[in-house]
Design a protein around this motif. Sequence first.
Motif, short mmCIF file in Angstrom:
data_model
loop_
_atom_site.label_atom_id
_atom_site.label_comp_id
_atom_site.label_asym_id
_atom_site.label_seq_id
_atom_site.Cartn_x
_atom_site.Cartn_y
_atom_site.Cartn_z
N GLN A 163 -9.52 -10.24 1.08
CA GLN A 163 -10.21 -10.64 -0.15
C GLN A 163 -11.38 -9.70 -0.41
N ALA A 164 -11.36 -9.06 -1.59
CA ALA A 164 -12.44 -8.14 -1.94
C ALA A 164 -13.79 -8.86 -2.01
N ASP A 165 -13.76 -10.13 -2.38
CA ASP A 165 -15.01 -10.90 -2.51
C ASP A 165 -15.63 -11.27 -1.18
N PHE A 166 -14.90 -11.08 -0.09
CA PHE A 166 -15.39 -11.50 1.22
C PHE A 166 -15.31 -10.37 2.25
N GLY A 167 -15.66 -9.18 1.80
CA GLY A 167 -15.76 -8.03 2.70
C GLY A 167 -14.45 -7.54 3.25
N GLY A 168 -13.34 -7.91 2.61
CA GLY A 168 -12.05 -7.47 3.08
C GLY A 168 -11.38 -8.43 4.04
N TRP A 169 -12.08 -9.49 4.41
CA TRP A 169 -11.48 -10.48 5.30
C TRP A 169 -10.84 -11.59 4.47
N PRO A 170 -9.96 -12.38 5.06
CA PRO A 170 -9.41 -13.54 4.35
C PRO A 170 -10.53 -14.50 3.94
N HIS A 171 -10.20 -15.43 3.06
CA HIS A 171 -11.18 -16.39 2.59
C HIS A 171 -11.84 -17.10 3.77
N PRO A 172 -13.18 -17.28 3.72
CA PRO A 172 -13.87 -17.91 4.86
C PRO A 172 -13.34 -19.29 5.23
N THR A 173 -12.85 -20.05 4.26
CA THR A 173 -12.31 -21.37 4.59
C THR A 173 -11.06 -21.25 5.45
N ILE A 174 -10.27 -20.22 5.19
CA ILE A 174 -9.09 -19.95 6.03
C ILE A 174 -9.53 -19.61 7.45
N LEU A 175 -10.53 -18.74 7.55
CA LEU A 175 -11.02 -18.35 8.87
C LEU A 175 -11.61 -19.55 9.61
N ALA A 176 -12.33 -20.39 8.90
CA ALA A 176 -12.92 -21.57 9.54
C ALA A 176 -11.85 -22.52 10.04
N ALA A 177 -10.80 -22.70 9.26
CA ALA A 177 -9.70 -23.57 9.69
C ALA A 177 -9.05 -23.02 10.96
N CYS A 178 -8.89 -21.71 11.02
CA CYS A 178 -8.33 -21.09 12.23
C CYS A 178 -9.22 -21.38 13.43
N SER A 179 -10.53 -21.27 13.22
CA SER A 179 -11.46 -21.53 14.32
C SER A 179 -11.37 -22.97 14.79
N LEU A 180 -11.29 -23.91 13.85
CA LEU A 180 -11.19 -25.32 14.22
C LEU A 180 -9.94 -25.61 15.03
#
Length: 438
Positions: A163-180
């Motif tokens: 995602q261009a809006d998030f520094g090239g990483w996937p959406h933060p909510t996706i990343l947070a779900a992965c962490s959980l």
Amino acid sequence: MLARTDLRGSVPTLSQLRRALPRGGTDVNAVLPSITPVVEAVAEHGSDAALDYTEKFDKVRPASVRVPAEAIAKAREQLDPEVTAALEESIRRARLVHADQRRQTSVTQVVPGGTVAEKWIPVRRVGLYVPGGNAVYPSSVVMNVVPAQEAGVASLVVASPAQADFGGWPHPTILAACSLLGVDEVWAVGGAQGIALLAYGGEDTTGQVLDPVDLITGPGNIFVTAAKRLVRGVVGIDSEAGPTEIAILADDSADPAIVASDMVSQAEHDVLAASVLVTDSEAFADAVDAAVGKAATGTKHTERVHEALAGRQSGIVLVDDLEAGIAVVDAYAAEHLEIQTRDAAAVADRVTSAGAIFVGPYAPVSLGDYCAGSNHVLPTTGSAKYASGLSVQTFLRGVHVIDYDRDALADVAGHVVALANAEDLPAHGEAVTARFVR
């Protein structure tokens, strides 16, 4: 707003129903020529090609394919507490349901001294695809990861578009779900190039090995679907998912406003999403039509909803009675089927083809999307006639283990020889008799 198919006064054959019912879908073959070079380039050049295509299609080039652990941890820390609580509850309920799906080893004694066991072995490594596009789908992280973990898969990677809006990483909510969920390997790559990289692997910009997977699951757009078709055989895939769909079987005991809200909620996904009502009441159909118009106009994504509801994939089907309605929904084989009739549980029990069945007015598809405990990765475009949704079984392989002693083999040797000779494969029989030659 909604087109009508009037089947009253007739008893259509299955063939006629398949032609008459609203159905959209996408032509995967049409995009294969444009997707094949993408898959071939990634197969040959690995992550360099995947990042090149990410830059071309997503207008961003992440610093690496694998998302740094710090970015995943930061996303979890900054997640809205209400969303955190909702995801944790979704995960808890999904674990309850999927834990009960795990198959156990069975051992059958065929004869004294001869057994056949079937044991269930998890896939070694799986790639779980989580789409971007019109919406953010942390729920898809839950639905893919939980059954894989409950199956005992040892190695998981989640791939989601950069995602261009998030520094090239996937959406933060996706990343947070992965962490959980305890998933620490996330790739910032989506689309056809993401599917190809999951299948073929490569080396990251950091020099880290990107190990290929053995199975890819998860929905995506038509380009993702085309790429899954192209890599099938190199890896396994769960399905070729089409646009989402809901069918509602309802009589005049249902609430038109509730039915309309459920049809609109599905249309919100995509302009190709299908919303179909099957009813034996013309007056109820009229009421739902009016309620749909009101609900579609008042919702956030009104243009998308209107286009989906006006498409050839959506509409109202009128039938003579509930019996005919059940025949129609079985022929349609919806991804999501709601039963909003009198004695809904009994009606639902008679349905034989659906990805998931939602019984009564208090079990909307939205519940299944997030917090019912069921899985929302389901068969589309009528494939529920022969396919199942994502489950623990998706990530398991049944392996037969054959164990016969000398006497048990000797007892059946004559039959093996007879069948081998009947098939003109005498060496098969000789492989048995050789064991008894001294």
